[in-house]
Design a protein around this motif. Structure first.
Motif, PDB file in Angstrom:
ATOM      1  N   GLU A 125     -25.292  -2.985  15.918  1.00 24.43           N
ATOM      2  CA  GLU A 125     -24.478  -1.826  15.578  1.00 24.43           C
ATOM      3  C   GLU A 125     -24.308  -1.602  13.983  1.00 24.43           C
ATOM      4  O   GLU A 125     -23.809  -2.660  13.539  1.00 24.43           O
ATOM      5  CB  GLU A 125     -23.135  -1.678  16.166  1.00 24.43           C
ATOM      6  N   LEU A 126     -24.827  -0.661  13.399  1.00 27.41           N
ATOM      7  CA  LEU A 126     -24.584  -0.485  11.958  1.00 27.41           C
ATOM      8  C   LEU A 126     -23.243   0.051  11.744  1.00 27.41           C
ATOM      9  O   LEU A 126     -22.936   0.975  12.419  1.00 27.41           O
ATOM     10  CB  LEU A 126     -25.808   0.472  11.546  1.00 27.41           C
ATOM     11  N   VAL A 127     -22.425  -0.399  10.919  1.00 33.13           N
ATOM     12  CA  VAL A 127     -20.922   0.126  10.618  1.00 33.13           C
ATOM     13  C   VAL A 127     -20.801   0.622   9.401  1.00 33.13           C
ATOM     14  O   VAL A 127     -20.948  -0.372   8.371  1.00 33.13           O
ATOM     15  CB  VAL A 127     -20.053  -0.922  11.119  1.00 33.13           C
ATOM     16  N   GLY A 128     -20.689   1.650   9.093  1.00 32.52           N
ATOM     17  CA  GLY A 128     -20.119   1.972   7.664  1.00 32.52           C
ATOM     18  C   GLY A 128     -18.701   1.899   7.569  1.00 32.52           C
ATOM     19  O   GLY A 128     -17.887   2.873   8.130  1.00 32.52           O
ATOM     20  N   ASN A 129     -17.975   0.717   6.941  1.00 26.53           N
ATOM     21  CA  ASN A 129     -16.839   0.787   6.689  1.00 26.53           C
ATOM     22  C   ASN A 129     -16.213   1.383   5.722  1.00 26.53           C
ATOM     23  O   ASN A 129     -16.817   1.837   4.589  1.00 26.53           O
ATOM     24  CB  ASN A 129     -16.477  -0.855   6.759  1.00 26.53           C
ATOM     25  N   PRO A 140     -24.619   8.829   2.405  1.00 29.69           N
ATOM     26  CA  PRO A 140     -24.225  10.137   3.431  1.00 29.69           C
ATOM     27  C   PRO A 140     -24.137   9.543   4.921  1.00 29.69           C
ATOM     28  O   PRO A 140     -25.184   8.748   5.166  1.00 29.69           O
ATOM     29  CB  PRO A 140     -25.356  10.845   3.132  1.00 29.69           C
ATOM     30  N   THR A 141     -23.375  10.042   5.658  1.00 26.26           N
ATOM     31  CA  THR A 141     -23.392   9.833   7.070  1.00 26.26           C
ATOM     32  C   THR A 141     -24.567   9.927   7.543  1.00 26.26           C
ATOM     33  O   THR A 141     -25.217   9.156   8.503  1.00 26.26           O
ATOM     34  CB  THR A 141     -22.087  10.449   7.878  1.00 26.26           C
ATOM     35  N   GLU A 142     -25.248  11.073   7.278  1.00 28.60           N
ATOM     36  CA  GLU A 142     -26.450  11.453   8.057  1.00 28.60           C
ATOM     37  C   GLU A 142     -27.592  10.621   7.982  1.00 28.60           C
ATOM     38  O   GLU A 142     -28.306  10.287   8.547  1.00 28.60           O
ATOM     39  CB  GLU A 142     -26.941  12.940   7.778  1.00 28.60           C
ATOM     40  N   GLU A 143     -27.530   9.967   6.459  1.00 27.76           N
ATOM     41  CA  GLU A 143     -28.823   9.191   6.125  1.00 27.76           C
ATOM     42  C   GLU A 143     -28.491   7.947   7.082  1.00 27.76           C
ATOM     43  O   GLU A 143     -29.592   7.184   7.471  1.00 27.76           O
ATOM     44  CB  GLU A 143     -28.567   8.647   4.817  1.00 27.76           C
ATOM     45  N   ALA A 144     -27.400   7.145   7.048  1.00 26.86           N
ATOM     46  CA  ALA A 144     -27.044   5.994   7.867  1.00 26.86           C
ATOM     47  C   ALA A 144     -27.238   6.348   9.094  1.00 26.86           C
ATOM     48  O   ALA A 144     -27.777   5.350   9.913  1.00 26.86           O
ATOM     49  CB  ALA A 144     -25.869   5.567   7.452  1.00 26.86           C
ATOM     50  N   LYS A 145     -26.842   7.460   9.781  1.00 25.13           N
ATOM     51  CA  LYS A 145     -27.105   7.755  11.235  1.00 25.13           C
ATOM     52  C   LYS A 145     -28.560   7.954  11.465  1.00 25.13           C
ATOM     53  O   LYS A 145     -29.054   7.153  12.651  1.00 25.13           O
ATOM     54  CB  LYS A 145     -26.324   9.013  11.398  1.00 25.13           C
ATOM     55  N   ALA A 148     -30.069   4.355  11.442  1.00 21.64           N
ATOM     56  CA  ALA A 148     -29.747   3.479  12.789  1.00 21.64           C
ATOM     57  C   ALA A 148     -30.768   3.924  13.945  1.00 21.64           C
ATOM     58  O   ALA A 148     -31.187   3.125  14.652  1.00 21.64           O
ATOM     59  CB  ALA A 148     -28.208   4.001  12.904  1.00 21.64           C
ATOM     60  N   THR A 149     -30.880   5.447  14.085  1.00 19.34           N
ATOM     61  CA  THR A 149     -31.911   5.945  15.040  1.00 19.34           C
ATOM     62  C   THR A 149     -32.865   5.437  14.912  1.00 19.34           C
ATOM     63  O   THR A 149     -33.617   4.952  15.955  1.00 19.34           O
ATOM     64  CB  THR A 149     -31.808   7.319  14.978  1.00 19.34           C
ATOM     65  N   LEU A 153     -30.295   1.006  16.429  1.00 22.92           N
ATOM     66  CA  LEU A 153     -29.230   0.438  16.338  1.00 22.92           C
ATOM     67  C   LEU A 153     -28.038   1.700  16.844  1.00 22.92           C
ATOM     68  O   LEU A 153     -28.204   2.820  16.563  1.00 22.92           O
ATOM     69  CB  LEU A 153     -28.734   0.355  14.882  1.00 22.92           C
ATOM     70  N   LEU A 154     -27.096   0.958  17.232  1.00 21.21           N
ATOM     71  CA  LEU A 154     -25.606   1.756  17.504  1.00 21.21           C
ATOM     72  C   LEU A 154     -25.264   2.098  15.957  1.00 21.21           C
ATOM     73  O   LEU A 154     -25.410   1.468  15.101  1.00 21.21           O
ATOM     74  CB  LEU A 154     -24.816   1.194  18.354  1.00 21.21           C
ATOM     75  N   PHE A 155     -24.541   3.014  16.104  1.00 22.99           N
ATOM     76  CA  PHE A 155     -23.899   3.509  14.620  1.00 22.99           C
ATOM     77  C   PHE A 155     -22.407   3.743  14.845  1.00 22.99           C
ATOM     78  O   PHE A 155     -21.854   4.693  15.873  1.00 22.99           O
ATOM     79  CB  PHE A 155     -24.562   4.700  13.987  1.00 22.99           C
ATOM     80  N   THR A 156     -21.435   3.561  13.747  1.00 25.23           N
ATOM     81  CA  THR A 156     -20.106   4.155  13.802  1.00 25.23           C
ATOM     82  C   THR A 156     -19.952   3.863  12.098  1.00 25.23           C
ATOM     83  O   THR A 156     -20.206   3.155  11.348  1.00 25.23           O
ATOM     84  CB  THR A 156     -19.278   3.195  14.549  1.00 25.23           C
ATOM     85  N   GLU A 157     -19.044   4.884  12.041  1.00 23.64           N
ATOM     86  CA  GLU A 157     -18.393   4.766  10.464  1.00 23.64           C
ATOM     87  C   GLU A 157     -16.719   4.310  10.760  1.00 23.64           C
ATOM     88  O   GLU A 157     -16.383   5.085  11.738  1.00 23.64           O
ATOM     89  CB  GLU A 157     -18.420   6.020   9.661  1.00 23.64           C
TER      90      GLU A 157
END
Length: 221
Positions: A125-129, A140-145, A148-149, A153-157
């Protein structure tokens, strides 16, 4: 009475999953760990030296699942130590700081390291803390999301500071691992996910504290 209590405690879960927390230093791995396992946050935490771990047992589909979560040091000089701790891990949280683009750029390197040392079926899981620092956002959230896709990877901030999505991040990782185990895609003896025996003592297949070099008690973010 004490013996009965000890016996009851040893049977308080049906599955044991080893999880590793990885990422650069100061992204907040240790405070994610303490927030999830103890609901604590330390503003003055220091860098983790070596490796430390904590546990928490949760309910998934009526089963008691115990997470044994290892916090690996992010500093380059400790990478040789942390490599051994991928062994037996069935899940990983790769953590970056949303206000630090360099920590996000390091994610690819951490993924390559896991490919070298961890089992191919490990769930990541990729986690943006530090989502509480949105006003300082560098990733940017969308870039990281999207990243992950693309990398499955799973993804959460999350924010370890205010506890935002911390429960969600660990629960969705553990649930995904449980679903994989339920489908028998993990060999449970090989990968450290254990089902409790109903006729004898629980056998711990993951490394125990006495076998490991644990931290000096300091934490990082």
């Amino acid at each position: 009475m004490a013996d009965n209590m000890a016996e009851d405690y040893s049977y308080d879960y049906e599955y044991l999953f080893k999880i590793v927390l990885i990422g650069d230093s100061s992204v907040g791995k240790s405070n994610l760990l303490s927030r999830f396992t103890r609901d604590e946050f330390n503003l003055e935490s220091r860098a983790t030296i070596g490796v430390e771990f904590a546990t928490r047992t949760i309910d998934i589909d009526g089963k008691r699942v115990k997470a044994q979560i290892w916090d690996t040091a992010g500093q380059e000089r400790y990478r040789a130590i942390t490599a051994a701790y991928y062994r037996g891990a069935v899940g990983a949280l790769v953590v970056y700081d949303i206000s630090n683009s360099e920590s996000y750029e390091s994610v690819s390197r951490w993924l390559r390291e896991m490919k070298d040392h961890a089992d191919a079926n490990i769930i990541i899981e990729l986690v943006g803390n530090k989502s509480d620092l949105d006003h300082l956002r560098a990733v940017p959230t969308e870039e990281a999301k999207n990243f992950a896709t693309e990398n499955r990877l799973l993804f959460t901030e999350t924010s370890a500071l205010n506890a935002e999505n911390v429960e969600l991040s660990f629960h969705q990782l553990l649930k995904s691992i449980y679903e994989m185990v339920s489908k028998h895609r993990f060999d449970m003896d090989d990968y450290g996910a254990q089902k409790q025996s109903t006729s004898g003592p629980t056998i711990t297949l993951t490394p125990t504290p006495k076998d490991q070099k644990v931290s000096n008690g300091s934490n990082c973010c």
